[in-house]
Design a protein around this motif. Structure first.
Motif, PDB file in Angstrom:
ATOM      1  N   ASN A 203      -1.249   7.116  -1.881  1.00  0.00           N
ATOM      2  CA  ASN A 203      -0.860   6.132  -0.849  1.00  0.00           C
ATOM      3  C   ASN A 203       0.047   5.062  -1.391  1.00  0.00           C
ATOM      4  O   ASN A 203       0.805   4.405  -0.860  1.00  0.00           O
ATOM      5  N   GLY A 204      -0.436   4.244  -2.516  1.00  0.00           N
ATOM      6  CA  GLY A 204       0.277   3.433  -3.042  1.00  0.00           C
ATOM      7  C   GLY A 204       1.828   3.668  -3.342  1.00  0.00           C
ATOM      8  O   GLY A 204       2.743   2.839  -3.071  1.00  0.00           O
ATOM      9  N   ALA A 205       2.051   5.139  -3.822  1.00  0.00           N
ATOM     10  CA  ALA A 205       3.367   5.197  -4.026  1.00  0.00           C
ATOM     11  C   ALA A 205       4.081   5.535  -2.850  1.00  0.00           C
ATOM     12  O   ALA A 205       5.276   5.227  -2.840  1.00  0.00           O
ATOM     13  N   LEU A 206       3.556   5.846  -1.741  1.00  0.00           N
ATOM     14  CA  LEU A 206       4.417   5.899  -0.626  1.00  0.00           C
ATOM     15  C   LEU A 206       4.448   4.544  -0.075  1.00  0.00           C
ATOM     16  O   LEU A 206       5.667   4.377   0.460  1.00  0.00           O
ATOM     17  N   ILE A 207       3.706   3.488  -0.262  1.00  0.00           N
ATOM     18  CA  ILE A 207       4.185   2.167  -0.041  1.00  0.00           C
ATOM     19  C   ILE A 207       5.333   1.845  -0.832  1.00  0.00           C
ATOM     20  O   ILE A 207       6.185   1.128  -0.438  1.00  0.00           O
TER      21      ILE A 207
END
Length: 237
Positions: A190-194
């Motif tokens: 999810n951090g990569a998507l951010i």
């Protein structure tokens, strides 16, 4: 042999001769028209290209000189920052997957870990090549923070596990490890998507063709893996 094949095999002089023998159905002007066809085709396809620039809403289009060439947008500092940060981000995911073999016997988790490790290792190599080919450093400069030991307080990208979380993962075994790994990797993905969203929310960033293709692959791939991990958690492993 049907009529189509017969006429198709005849050359132009033969057609003219047949027309004359058949009673002069083809006039001189018709014959001249046949010879003028190639000239017309050449005129309809001029060698000089026409470059047309669409106008803004309500404005007419413009015809540009044939020498006009497309220009690529300048590279954004955000592009470089994104790649440098994502190398660090991916490196932690690879570190997490390296624990799987010795910490769990879950076959599904092992398969998932191998997939994540392979894809993110390959992507790290791509990002390093992208930066090197543009003369950029592989890591971002550390901020100057007087009085703080940065070696004990590493800068974390969105979603990255803290030192405390990584230590708990290293100490866990079996189902406890599986649970911590999946929840931690979902957080990580999810951090990569951010990070991808932040890139495209920055004016002028993400327009490099290679980077655009890479980031869209990262986004779609990590979304798919998040769904897989959520399913695994829902199935109580």
């Amino acid at each position: 042999m049907n009529g189509f094949h017969f006429w198709g095999k005849l050359k132009l002089p033969s057609l003219i001769g047949i027309a004359v023998l058949a009673g002069g159905f083809m006039t001189a002007s018709s014959v001249a028209g046949l010879f003028s066809l190639p000239v017309f085709a050449q005129q309809a396809n001029p060698a000089t290209p026409v470059v047309v620039q669409p106008g803004a809403p309500g404005q007419p289009t413009r015809t540009l000189p044939p020498s006009t060439r497309a220009t690529l947008p300048p590279r954004s500092p955000k592009d470089v920052e994104f790649m440098q940060g994502m190398i660090m981000h991916h490196a932690q995911a690879v570190e997490m997957t390296a624990l799987i073999e010795s910490h769990t016997g879950n076959k599904d988790l092992r398969l998932l870990g191998a997939r994540i490790s392979k894809s993110q290792s390959d992507e790290i190599e791509f990002m390093k090549r992208w930066l090197a080919s543009r003369g950029e450093p592989l890591s971002m400069p550390m901020p100057e923070m007087p009085g703080m030991d940065m070696s004990s307080h590493p800068m974390l990208m969105p979603g990255m596990l803290t030192a405390k979380q990584m230590e708990a993962l290293r100490k866990a075994k079996g189902k406890e490890f599986d649970q911590l790994f999946l929840t931690g990797m979902i957080q990580h993905h999810n951090g990569a998507l951010i990070m991808v969203k932040d890139l495209f929310d920055t004016a002028g960033a993400g327009q490099d063709a290679e980077l655009f293709n890479f980031t869209t692959d990262v986004d779609s791939g990590q979304r798919a893996e998040i769904r897989i991990m959520q399913t695994m958690l829902g199935n109580k492993l």
